[in-house]
Design a protein around this motif. Structure first.
Motif, PDB file in Angstrom:
ATOM      1  N   ALA A   1       0.555   2.788   0.973  1.00 25.42           N
ATOM      2  CA  ALA A   1       0.126   1.400   2.076  1.00 25.42           C
ATOM      3  C   ALA A   1       0.690   1.516   3.426  1.00 25.42           C
ATOM      4  O   ALA A   1       1.940   1.596   3.270  1.00 25.42           O
ATOM      5  CB  ALA A   1      -0.263   0.280   1.215  1.00 25.42           C
ATOM      6  N   PHE A   2      -0.141   1.467   4.289  1.00 22.26           N
ATOM      7  CA  PHE A   2       0.591   1.049   5.464  1.00 22.26           C
ATOM      8  C   PHE A   2      -0.295   0.498   6.484  1.00 22.26           C
ATOM      9  O   PHE A   2      -1.514   0.502   6.210  1.00 22.26           O
ATOM     10  CB  PHE A   2       1.100   2.652   6.372  1.00 22.26           C
ATOM     11  N   GLY A   3       0.098   0.204   7.471  1.00 25.41           N
ATOM     12  CA  GLY A   3      -0.515  -0.806   8.576  1.00 25.41           C
ATOM     13  C   GLY A   3      -0.145  -2.391   8.332  1.00 25.41           C
ATOM     14  O   GLY A   3       0.376  -2.782   7.360  1.00 25.41           O
ATOM     15  N   PRO A   4      -0.788  -3.221   9.232  1.00 22.57           N
ATOM     16  CA  PRO A   4      -0.596  -4.815   8.853  1.00 22.57           C
ATOM     17  C   PRO A   4      -0.976  -5.158   7.466  1.00 22.57           C
ATOM     18  O   PRO A   4      -2.087  -4.886   6.933  1.00 22.57           O
ATOM     19  CB  PRO A   4      -1.390  -5.290  10.143  1.00 22.57           C
ATOM     20  N   ALA A   5      -0.259  -5.868   7.058  1.00 23.38           N
ATOM     21  CA  ALA A   5      -0.329  -6.343   5.614  1.00 23.38           C
ATOM     22  C   ALA A   5      -1.563  -7.296   5.405  1.00 23.38           C
ATOM     23  O   ALA A   5      -2.278  -7.267   4.403  1.00 23.38           O
ATOM     24  CB  ALA A   5       0.905  -7.281   5.033  1.00 23.38           C
ATOM     25  N   ASP A   6      -1.942  -7.966   6.635  1.00 20.06           N
ATOM     26  CA  ASP A   6      -3.102  -8.938   6.519  1.00 20.06           C
ATOM     27  C   ASP A   6      -4.236  -8.155   7.200  1.00 20.06           C
ATOM     28  O   ASP A   6      -5.364  -9.009   7.451  1.00 20.06           O
ATOM     29  CB  ASP A   6      -2.675  -9.988   7.018  1.00 20.06           C
ATOM     30  N   GLY A   7      -4.392  -6.750   7.376  1.00 18.40           N
ATOM     31  CA  GLY A   7      -5.519  -6.268   7.999  1.00 18.40           C
ATOM     32  C   GLY A   7      -6.609  -5.878   7.152  1.00 18.40           C
ATOM     33  O   GLY A   7      -6.336  -5.992   5.898  1.00 18.40           O
ATOM     34  N   GLU A   8      -7.865  -5.526   7.558  1.00 16.90           N
ATOM     35  CA  GLU A   8      -8.738  -4.841   6.891  1.00 16.90           C
ATOM     36  C   GLU A   8      -8.379  -3.900   5.833  1.00 16.90           C
ATOM     37  O   GLU A   8      -7.882  -2.756   6.067  1.00 16.90           O
ATOM     38  CB  GLU A   8     -10.074  -4.478   7.739  1.00 16.90           C
ATOM     39  N   SER A   9      -8.600  -3.823   4.704  1.00 15.15           N
ATOM     40  CA  SER A   9      -8.411  -2.851   3.589  1.00 15.15           C
ATOM     41  C   SER A   9      -9.419  -1.619   3.869  1.00 15.15           C
ATOM     42  O   SER A   9     -10.708  -1.833   3.848  1.00 15.15           O
ATOM     43  CB  SER A   9      -8.600  -3.270   2.033  1.00 15.15           C
ATOM     44  N   VAL A  10      -8.653  -0.356   3.988  1.00 16.57           N
ATOM     45  CA  VAL A  10      -9.230   0.996   4.279  1.00 16.57           C
ATOM     46  C   VAL A  10      -8.623   1.791   3.150  1.00 16.57           C
ATOM     47  O   VAL A  10      -7.603   1.759   3.200  1.00 16.57           O
ATOM     48  CB  VAL A  10      -9.121   1.400   5.707  1.00 16.57           C
ATOM     49  N   ALA A  11      -9.364   3.023   2.853  1.00 13.71           N
ATOM     50  CA  ALA A  11      -8.749   3.959   2.105  1.00 13.71           C
ATOM     51  C   ALA A  11      -8.899   5.321   2.806  1.00 13.71           C
ATOM     52  O   ALA A  11      -9.836   5.667   3.338  1.00 13.71           O
ATOM     53  CB  ALA A  11      -9.583   4.105   0.715  1.00 13.71           C
ATOM     54  N   LEU A  12      -7.695   6.055   2.592  1.00 15.83           N
ATOM     55  CA  LEU A  12      -7.682   7.283   3.119  1.00 15.83           C
ATOM     56  C   LEU A  12      -7.628   8.136   1.935  1.00 15.83           C
ATOM     57  O   LEU A  12      -6.727   8.272   0.891  1.00 15.83           O
ATOM     58  CB  LEU A  12      -6.437   7.425   3.993  1.00 15.83           C
ATOM     59  N   ILE A  13      -8.540   9.253   1.710  1.00 18.38           N
ATOM     60  CA  ILE A  13      -8.811  10.094   0.637  1.00 18.38           C
ATOM     61  C   ILE A  13      -8.962  11.503   1.001  1.00 18.38           C
ATOM     62  O   ILE A  13      -9.627  11.976   2.149  1.00 18.38           O
ATOM     63  CB  ILE A  13     -10.109   9.269  -0.018  1.00 18.38           C
ATOM     64  N   GLY A  14      -8.544  12.413   0.265  1.00 15.94           N
ATOM     65  CA  GLY A  14      -8.462  13.780   0.351  1.00 15.94           C
ATOM     66  C   GLY A  14      -7.475  14.548  -0.079  1.00 15.94           C
ATOM     67  O   GLY A  14      -6.735  13.954  -0.815  1.00 15.94           O
TER      68      GLY A  14
END
Length: 306
Positions: A78-91
């Motif tokens: 996980a990276f980015g602001p802890a309270d940010g919108e949850s997004v997945a990076l897949i591949g």
């Protein structure tokens, strides 16, 4: 993000995020900025610059993130602001090498990104074409990804990318490309309904085994390595089956992001752009620095749909 923001001012602000050095240390037209289709940019001072060098590039690690093992086949990072919108990076690893660029996007769009990539594994129903352990590991990873997304309905946006030439096992007489398109399309359709948006990043250009040797020789001769070692665009950018598979999806919003013009002109693709080495290794992974310079343009494409 306000679309009107995405001019020179916003790109300049984001540029301050994309490199570890202070913003003033990055010269004009550095990296991907040199080939911004909207704002052409040229800095003669970068004509002979190659940063990092081909020898340095493989030694530079990806951006840091918080790693948590979920299953034997899958871990999140996980990276980015802890309270940010949850997004997945897949591949596979060709999604993983986008992490520095997605890191810039995460801060620009306030995303908390969960990287669940695994080298050599595609999100597909088609068997792997690589030897052990991947014929067993990759199907398990696929199943774990679907289960994890189902268990995390807060993740509505998924960012995907993959090596366009990643080998798979196709039935006798069948087209490997069409088989990949079919397998990836089928798997994308199996994503849980909670995933409402797919952002597919077109695969980056490939290089030849001798490309870095060519760059080294150009540096020694003090000639521009980007032009001296350029490859035909037709060779460097094969068709991307994941892009084709994504365009077949009808159950959710799909956005295809193609940043090829930051690597290539109409005829050739360059191994050095804006003084930055594009590829980290012969597997055509992009360098951490070039990925970071692509970050503002990835954010712009995602925000504006262009």
């Amino acid at each position: 993000m306000d679309r009107a923001c995405w001019g020179r001012l916003c790109l300049a602000v984001l540029a301050a995020v994309l490199v570890a050095a202070p913003a003033h240390a990055a010269p004009a037209c550095f990296g991907a900025a040199a080939r911004d289709p909207r704002h052409p940019c040229k800095n003669p001072a970068l004509r002979l610059t190659v940063t990092p060098t081909p020898d340095q590039a493989p030694l530079i690690p990806n951006i840091d993130c918080e790693k948590v093992e979920v299953t034997a086949a899958m871990a999140t990072c996980a990276f980015g602001p802890a309270d940010g919108e949850s997004v997945a990076l897949i591949g596979d690893s060709h999604a993983q090498h986008w992490r520095p660029a997605v890191g810039v996007v995460a801060h620009a769009l306030h995303w908390r990104v969960f990287d669940i990539t695994v080298p050599h594994c595609l999100l597909t129903t088609t068997p792997s074409g690589i030897g052990p352990p991947f014929p067993t590991l990759c199907p398990q990873w696929d199943a774990d990804v679907l289960a994890w997304l189902t268990a995390h309905p807060e993740i509505r946006t998924v960012v995907l990318s993959a090596n366009a030439l990643q080998p798979i096992t196709a039935p006798a007489g069948a087209s490997r490309y069409e088989t990949r398109v079919s397998g990836e399309s089928e798997r994308l359709a199996q994503l849980p309904a909670s995933v409402t948006s797919l952002i597919v990043i077109r695969d980056t250009p490939r290089i030849r085994l001798r490309t870095h040797d060519c760059v080294r020789a150009a540096m020694a001769r003090r000639v521009p390595a980007g032009k001296a070692c350029a490859l035909a665009r037709k060779f460097a950018l094969p068709r991307d089956p994941l892009v084709a598979a994504a365009r077949l999806q009808t159950a959710r919003a799909v956005r295809v992001v193609d940043l090829s013009d930051h690597f290539c002109n109409a005829r050739v693709c360059f191994p050095v752009v804006g003084g930055v080495l594009v590829h980290r290794d012969v597997d055509s992974h992009i360098t951490k620095l070039f990925a970071r310079t692509l970050g503002p343009y990835l954010a712009r494409a995602i925000s504006s749909g262009a």
